[in-house]
Structures are given as structure tokens and as C-alpha cells.
Design a protein around this motif. Structure first.
Motif, PDB file in Angstrom:
ATOM      1  N   ASP A   1      79.672  38.798 102.894  1.00  0.00           N
ATOM      2  CA  ASP A   1      79.792  39.378 101.560  1.00  0.00           C
ATOM      3  C   ASP A   1      80.532  40.700 101.659  1.00  0.00           C
ATOM      4  O   ASP A   1      80.748  41.234 102.749  1.00  0.00           O
ATOM      5  CB  ASP A   1      78.421  39.583 100.923  1.00  0.00           C
ATOM      6  CG  ASP A   1      78.477  39.647  99.400  1.00  0.00           C
ATOM      7  OD1 ASP A   1      79.584  39.529  98.822  1.00  0.00           O
ATOM      8  OD2 ASP A   1      77.415  39.824  98.772  1.00  0.00           O
TER       9      ASP A   1
ATOM     10  N   VAL B   1      80.061  31.936 102.694  1.00  0.00           N
ATOM     11  CA  VAL B   1      80.878  32.984 102.084  1.00  0.00           C
ATOM     12  C   VAL B   1      80.486  33.186 100.625  1.00  0.00           C
ATOM     13  O   VAL B   1      80.482  32.231  99.841  1.00  0.00           O
ATOM     14  CB  VAL B   1      82.377  32.620 102.156  1.00  0.00           C
ATOM     15  CG1 VAL B   1      83.225  33.773 101.627  1.00  0.00           C
ATOM     16  CG2 VAL B   1      82.779  32.249 103.568  1.00  0.00           C
ATOM     17  N   ASP B   2      80.167  34.419 100.264  1.00  0.00           N
ATOM     18  CA  ASP B   2      79.874  34.692  98.860  1.00  0.00           C
ATOM     19  C   ASP B   2      81.154  34.609  98.029  1.00  0.00           C
ATOM     20  O   ASP B   2      82.197  35.139  98.418  1.00  0.00           O
ATOM     21  CB  ASP B   2      79.266  36.094  98.705  1.00  0.00           C
ATOM     22  CG  ASP B   2      78.852  36.368  97.270  1.00  0.00           C
ATOM     23  OD1 ASP B   2      77.949  35.674  96.773  1.00  0.00           O
ATOM     24  OD2 ASP B   2      79.445  37.256  96.628  1.00  0.00           O
ATOM     25  N   GLY B   3      81.085  33.936  96.880  1.00  0.00           N
ATOM     26  CA  GLY B   3      82.247  33.834  95.999  1.00  0.00           C
ATOM     27  C   GLY B   3      82.901  32.468  96.076  1.00  0.00           C
ATOM     28  O   GLY B   3      82.336  31.507  96.602  1.00  0.00           O
ATOM     29  N   ASN B   4      84.138  32.403  95.583  1.00  0.00           N
ATOM     30  CA  ASN B   4      84.821  31.102  95.514  1.00  0.00           C
ATOM     31  C   ASN B   4      86.180  31.076  96.216  1.00  0.00           C
ATOM     32  O   ASN B   4      86.921  30.098  96.087  1.00  0.00           O
ATOM     33  CB  ASN B   4      84.989  30.671  94.050  1.00  0.00           C
ATOM     34  CG  ASN B   4      85.844  31.647  93.251  1.00  0.00           C
ATOM     35  OD1 ASN B   4      86.319  32.648  93.780  1.00  0.00           O
ATOM     36  ND2 ASN B   4      86.016  31.359  91.977  1.00  0.00           N
ATOM     37  N   ARG B   5      86.525  32.136  96.952  1.00  0.00           N
ATOM     38  CA  ARG B   5      87.818  32.169  97.632  1.00  0.00           C
ATOM     39  C   ARG B   5      87.652  32.644  99.073  1.00  0.00           C
ATOM     40  O   ARG B   5      86.950  33.614  99.347  1.00  0.00           O
ATOM     41  CB  ARG B   5      88.792  33.108  96.903  1.00  0.00           C
ATOM     42  CG  ARG B   5      89.052  32.756  95.458  1.00  0.00           C
ATOM     43  CD  ARG B   5      89.835  31.463  95.296  1.00  0.00           C
ATOM     44  NE  ARG B   5      91.203  31.566  95.769  1.00  0.00           N
ATOM     45  CZ  ARG B   5      92.202  32.080  95.039  1.00  0.00           C
ATOM     46  NH1 ARG B   5      91.967  32.570  93.826  1.00  0.00           N
ATOM     47  NH2 ARG B   5      93.423  32.102  95.532  1.00  0.00           N
ATOM     48  N   PHE B   6      88.336  31.959  99.963  1.00  0.00           N
ATOM     49  CA  PHE B   6      88.339  32.346 101.385  1.00  0.00           C
ATOM     50  C   PHE B   6      89.578  31.725 102.005  1.00  0.00           C
ATOM     51  O   PHE B   6      90.264  30.917 101.368  1.00  0.00           O
ATOM     52  CB  PHE B   6      87.064  31.841 102.078  1.00  0.00           C
ATOM     53  CG  PHE B   6      86.750  32.530 103.386  1.00  0.00           C
ATOM     54  CD1 PHE B   6      86.480  33.892 103.434  1.00  0.00           C
ATOM     55  CD2 PHE B   6      86.711  31.806 104.570  1.00  0.00           C
ATOM     56  CE1 PHE B   6      86.183  34.527 104.633  1.00  0.00           C
ATOM     57  CE2 PHE B   6      86.417  32.428 105.777  1.00  0.00           C
ATOM     58  CZ  PHE B   6      86.154  33.791 105.806  1.00  0.00           C
TER      59      PHE B   6
ATOM     60  N   VAL C   1      79.283  30.405  95.094  1.00  0.00           N
ATOM     61  CA  VAL C   1      79.265  31.323  93.955  1.00  0.00           C
ATOM     62  C   VAL C   1      77.835  31.843  93.770  1.00  0.00           C
ATOM     63  O   VAL C   1      76.882  31.064  93.811  1.00  0.00           O
ATOM     64  CB  VAL C   1      79.760  30.617  92.683  1.00  0.00           C
ATOM     65  CG1 VAL C   1      79.628  31.535  91.477  1.00  0.00           C
ATOM     66  CG2 VAL C   1      81.216  30.171  92.858  1.00  0.00           C
TER      67      VAL C   1
ATOM     68  N   TYR D   1      83.490  26.536 107.018  1.00  0.00           N
ATOM     69  CA  TYR D   1      82.867  27.470 106.073  1.00  0.00           C
ATOM     70  C   TYR D   1      82.599  26.797 104.734  1.00  0.00           C
ATOM     71  O   TYR D   1      83.150  25.746 104.415  1.00  0.00           O
ATOM     72  CB  TYR D   1      83.747  28.708 105.871  1.00  0.00           C
ATOM     73  CG  TYR D   1      85.053  28.444 105.152  1.00  0.00           C
ATOM     74  CD1 TYR D   1      85.127  28.517 103.748  1.00  0.00           C
ATOM     75  CD2 TYR D   1      86.221  28.132 105.847  1.00  0.00           C
ATOM     76  CE1 TYR D   1      86.326  28.282 103.084  1.00  0.00           C
ATOM     77  CE2 TYR D   1      87.416  27.899 105.198  1.00  0.00           C
ATOM     78  CZ  TYR D   1      87.461  27.974 103.811  1.00  0.00           C
ATOM     79  OH  TYR D   1      88.636  27.741 103.154  1.00  0.00           O
ATOM     80  N   GLN D   2      81.749  27.461 103.952  1.00  0.00           N
ATOM     81  CA  GLN D   2      81.452  27.016 102.597  1.00  0.00           C
ATOM     82  C   GLN D   2      81.405  28.242 101.686  1.00  0.00           C
ATOM     83  O   GLN D   2      80.694  29.202 101.979  1.00  0.00           O
ATOM     84  CB  GLN D   2      80.104  26.288 102.546  1.00  0.00           C
ATOM     85  CG  GLN D   2      79.680  25.838 101.150  1.00  0.00           C
ATOM     86  CD  GLN D   2      80.583  24.734 100.613  1.00  0.00           C
ATOM     87  OE1 GLN D   2      80.824  23.737 101.295  1.00  0.00           O
ATOM     88  NE2 GLN D   2      81.086  24.911  99.403  1.00  0.00           N
ATOM     89  N   CYS D   3      82.181  28.218 100.607  1.00  0.00           N
ATOM     90  CA  CYS D   3      82.091  29.271  99.595  1.00  0.00           C
ATOM     91  C   CYS D   3      80.935  28.955  98.663  1.00  0.00           C
ATOM     92  O   CYS D   3      80.745  27.793  98.260  1.00  0.00           O
ATOM     93  CB  CYS D   3      83.392  29.364  98.799  1.00  0.00           C
ATOM     94  SG  CYS D   3      84.789  29.965  99.764  1.00  0.00           S
TER      95      CYS D   3
ATOM     96  N   VAL E   1      88.659  39.292 101.615  1.00  0.00           N
ATOM     97  CA  VAL E   1      88.606  38.155 102.542  1.00  0.00           C
ATOM     98  C   VAL E   1      88.942  38.618 103.964  1.00  0.00           C
ATOM     99  O   VAL E   1      88.274  38.240 104.933  1.00  0.00           O
ATOM    100  CB  VAL E   1      89.569  37.037 102.087  1.00  0.00           C
ATOM    101  CG1 VAL E   1      89.723  35.975 103.173  1.00  0.00           C
ATOM    102  CG2 VAL E   1      89.078  36.413 100.783  1.00  0.00           C
TER     103      VAL E   1
END
Length: 206
Positions: free
Chosen positions: A24, A115-120, A132, A128-130, A96
């Protein structure tokens, strides 16, 4: 006796049995200074009743949790991306980049990134997994949000000593009324992000 409904029940992991790092950031919205990112691998049995999205916690609670997380985590790292880099790559990709750098600093290589959020962006062959609102869903992301927020607040308080007239110790560089008024009166500092523009500061025709 029923469960305490006021206590936030975060998921300990997405898949049991693997080392998952929660990622985050803090400081995407401010007008000044670096954005901070954190990566945290927690023990799978980690639990603390105060742990939550750092924005929902009191300062005292965040400071208390920071000490516990840094002591009990399997591994953790915090990374800053400067205002110059933010201006070069934009705040999204600076965030990022900060999260990726934090992962690279971990003493233990994780098996998976949450990953926090929707973009990486993919890097170093990490799956990995985004997620939200991940900081309100997974304990490791919430822990990362606490570290990123507390480290950045500490950094802003140091900058505030150099430029006390802007109120950064309170507004943390966000575009509050007092911060905008200080910019009108004293101008921008070298620490302000040049790529950030506010309508409140645009000249009017009348």
C-alpha cells in the motif's frame, strides 16, 4: 457471547501456506513531498483488534500498530518516491514504483503480492492480485497502509520545520484551506509537486 461487531475482521491471507506481501501507499493526494509505499509480510496467525485501513485509525493507534508490525512481521520495508520522480512519471506510476521498490527491499522474498487498489505493473516474475479497498480487507495490506502512513507523517513533520508557514505538520501537504492560503501568500516551495494543479490557484478573469 456474540462477537464484537465494532472490531474489524480482516482476512489473514488470500491463500493459506504461502508468503503473501501486502502493498500500500500513502501520500497520493498531497501537493508536496514524496509518496511513501510499504510492503509487509505478516505471520499467518497475526491478529490485532486495532488493525484497519490506516485512514480509519487514530494517530495514536497507528503509532502503536507501527511498532508492533515492525517487530512481529516476517519482513517489512518502506520506500519513498520523491516529488521529482512524481512529476516525471505521474503519481499513479510513482506509487506503483514505490511499492515495487519496497518489495525489492524485503529481507524475505514473498510468494505472492496483494496490492491495494486496481493498478499495478508486473515485475521480477511476482504473481500478484490487485484488491480495491484492500486495506480494509486483508491484514497485510492494512499493515502496509499503517507503515506507509506513519512513515510519511513523520517525514512531513520534519519538512514542516523547514517551512513552518505552510502548516504541513497538520495538513501533511494535502490541499487544505490553510495550505492553499499559504501558497497564495508565500508561493510554492521547491518541495511542491510541479505536476499538481489546483483550480483554486488558477488566476481568474474577473
Amino acid at each position: 457471547m456474540g462477537k464484537n461487531e465494532s472490531e474489524k475482521h480482516l482476512l489473514s491471507c488470500m491463500q493459506s501456506g504461502r508468503l503473501e506481501a501486502g502493498l500500500d501507499e500513502a501520500g497520493r493526494g498531497p501537493l508536496v513531498g514524496a509518496v511513501y509505499a510499504a510492503a509487509v509480510i505478516l505471520p499467518e496467525d497475526f491478529h490485532h483488534p486495532l488493525l484497519n485501513d490506516s485512514k480509519q485509525m487514530k494517530r495514536k493507534e497507528r503509532d502503536q500498530l507501527r511498532e508492533i508490525i515492525e517487530k512481529e512481521a516476517v519482513a517489512w520495508a518502506v520506500e519513498a518516491v520523491s516529488e521529482q520522480e512524481i512529476d516525471q512519471m505521474n503519481i499513479l506510476w510513482a506509487s506503483v514504483t514505490g511499492m515495487q521498490r519496497a518489495v525489492q527491499k524485503l529481507a524475505v522474498r514473498p510468494d505472492f503480492l496483494l496490492v491495494d487498489g486496481n493498478r499495478f505493473r508486473p515485475f521480477d516474475n511476482y504473481p500478484y492480485q490487485c484488491v480495491v479497498k484492500g486495506d480494509a480487507t486483508y491484514a497485510s495490506i492494512a499493515a502496509a497502509s499503517v507503515l506507509a502512513k506513519t512513515w510519511r507523517d513523520e517525514y512531513m513533520e520534519k519538512l514542516a520545520q523547514e517551512y513552518p508557514e505552510y502548516g504541513w505538520a497538520k495538513n501533511m501537504g494535502y490541499p487544505t484551506k490553510d495550505h492553499i492560503e499559504a501558497i497564495r501568500k508565500y508561493g510554492f516551495t521547491p518541495l511542491h509537486r510541479k505536476s499538481f494543479h489546483l483550480k483554486q490557484l488558477e488566476p481568474t478573469l474577473f
